[in-house]
Design an enzyme around this catalytic site. Structure first.
Site, PDB file in Angstrom:
ATOM      1  N   ARG A 146       0.852  -1.186   0.000  1.00 24.33           N
ATOM      2  CA  ARG A 146       0.000   0.000   0.000  1.00 24.33           C
ATOM      3  C   ARG A 146       0.889   1.237   0.000  1.00 24.33           C
ATOM      4  NH1 ARG A 146      -3.698  -2.630  -1.438  1.00 24.33           N
ATOM      5  NH2 ARG A 146      -5.771  -2.851  -0.499  1.00 24.33           N
ATOM      6  N   GLU A 176      -3.423   7.383  -4.599  1.00 22.49           N
ATOM      7  CA  GLU A 176      -3.983   6.798  -5.826  1.00 22.49           C
ATOM      8  C   GLU A 176      -5.368   7.368  -6.120  1.00 22.49           C
ATOM      9  OE1 GLU A 176      -3.989   2.533  -5.981  1.00 22.49           O
ATOM     10  OE2 GLU A 176      -1.980   2.382  -5.179  1.00 22.49           O
ATOM     11  N   HIS A 236      -1.039  -0.192  -9.988  1.00 20.28           N
ATOM     12  CA  HIS A 236      -1.662  -1.072  -8.992  1.00 20.28           C
ATOM     13  C   HIS A 236      -2.162  -2.368  -9.645  1.00 20.28           C
ATOM     14  CE1 HIS A 236      -3.855  -1.012  -4.865  1.00 20.28           C
ATOM     15  NE2 HIS A 236      -3.555  -2.243  -5.221  1.00 20.28           N
TER      16      HIS A 236
END
Length: 328
Positions: free
Chosen positions: A243, A272, A290
């Site tokens: 993350r 993001e 991602h």
């Protein structure tokens, strides 16, 4: 008399086979155009749903859950990480939260190794040279990367994914080091010839390659702070497939721009889908959108776990993948 099917609202488009099976089993409302739901749309969803199926793009916080109808008793997350869901608020409202653990382990570990290779050997940079027609032919001193064989790999978070990364890294001749909340079993340490570091600071200062494989929790937010990042050696590279919030992205960007570390491979970002423009401009960084878990097999396995969790819950049983607050 037939049992009433629960109303299941799915926030993003899922694989067709999963959506079809959900339509068969439940009263399902899909998102055919795959647009990220706004806060207003999420509020409308929790006002009517018996089961909500969100993804990492949906922030299910207390303000959203305050509007939940009394029949919303399950949030069946499509994904492993649940840092986008306010678990305390869900618990207070009697809402069970499930996730999809285990099925993304191998895919994410593969991507971690891919980023280690790509960053160390400058693969993305070389590919861009070809595409821009700037290649003038082979030269013995041009586009030199670094060998990964014999390098020290420090893994932050030795859970399922971290352990899978370590097994792959051993095959590439890397020396395994790790920092974890709890030490792994002696059998795993022996298998991987892994060195445990209770102090993250001490481990980071000695590693050639650092891989972030821990979840994002309040305790791991900016775990790699500006101070800790300064501990890395100038030749070190940093890879993150976990993350973005675990790393102080602004501090990392400043170090990369200043040449204080050799490079980074990032599949996740702190804000993001926004990515720091300074990162985008750097040649010593490999950036991916991602996609660490983005395999056909992985997405199908995730969907099947979601279905099992919903079906088990609807049948009055405890779903197998309950997320317990405080145990992440």
């Amino acid at each position: 008399m037939p049992v009433k099917k629960p109303l299941v609202i799915v926030t993003r488009k899922l694989p067709e086979a999963i959506e079809t099976r959900m339509m068969e089993l439940f009263n399902t409302k899909l998102n055919p155009d795959d647009h990220p739901l706004s806060q207003a749309e999420l509020i409308e969803a929790v006002k009517t749903a018996d089961v909500l199926v969100p993804t990492v793009t949906d922030r299910i916080d207390g303000r959203i859950l305050a509007h939940a109808n009394p029949n919303l008793r399950l949030i069946a997350n499509f994904g492993t990480g649940v840092d986008h869901i306010d678990l305390a608020a869900a618990r207070q409202r009697g809402i069970t939260v499930t996730n999809t653990p285990g099925v993304l382990t191998e895919d994410t570990a593969d991507m971690t190794i891919a980023l280690i290779l790509a960053t160390s050997r400058r693969l993305a940079e070389g590919e861009r040279v070809i595409r821009t027609s700037e290649w003038g032919g082979w030269s013995p001193t041009w586009m030199l990367g670094r060998r990964i064989w014999g390098k020290r790999l420090g893994i932050i978070g030795m859970g399922r994914i971290g352990t899978a990364v370590a097994r792959r890294a051993r095959a590439f001749g890397m020396s395994i080091h790790y920092h974890n909340r709890n030490r792994v079993s002696e059998d795993i340490e022996h298998e991987l010839e892994a060195t445990y570091w209770e102090s993250l600071d001490q481990m980071m200062a000695r590693m050639d390659i650092l891989s972030v494989n821990c979840p994002h929790t309040p305790a791991t937010y900016h775990l790699l702070s500006a101070r800790r990042l300064k501990l890395l050696q100038k030749h070190s590279i940093l890879v993150n497939t976990a993350r973005g919030e675990v790393i102080d992205e602004n501090a990392l960007t400043r170090m990369l721009v200043g040449g204080e570390i050799a490079g980074a491979g990032l599949d996740v970002f702190e804000h993001e889908p926004a990515v720091n423009p300074k990162l985008v401009a750097l040649d010593n960084v490999v950036l991916l959108p991602h996609m660490g878990s983005a395999t056909i097999e992985g997405r199908l396995d995730m969907g099947e776990k979601v279905i099992i969790n919903i079906k088990t819950f609807a049948d009055g049983h405890r779903p197998p993948d309950r997320v317990l607050e405080g145990l992440l």
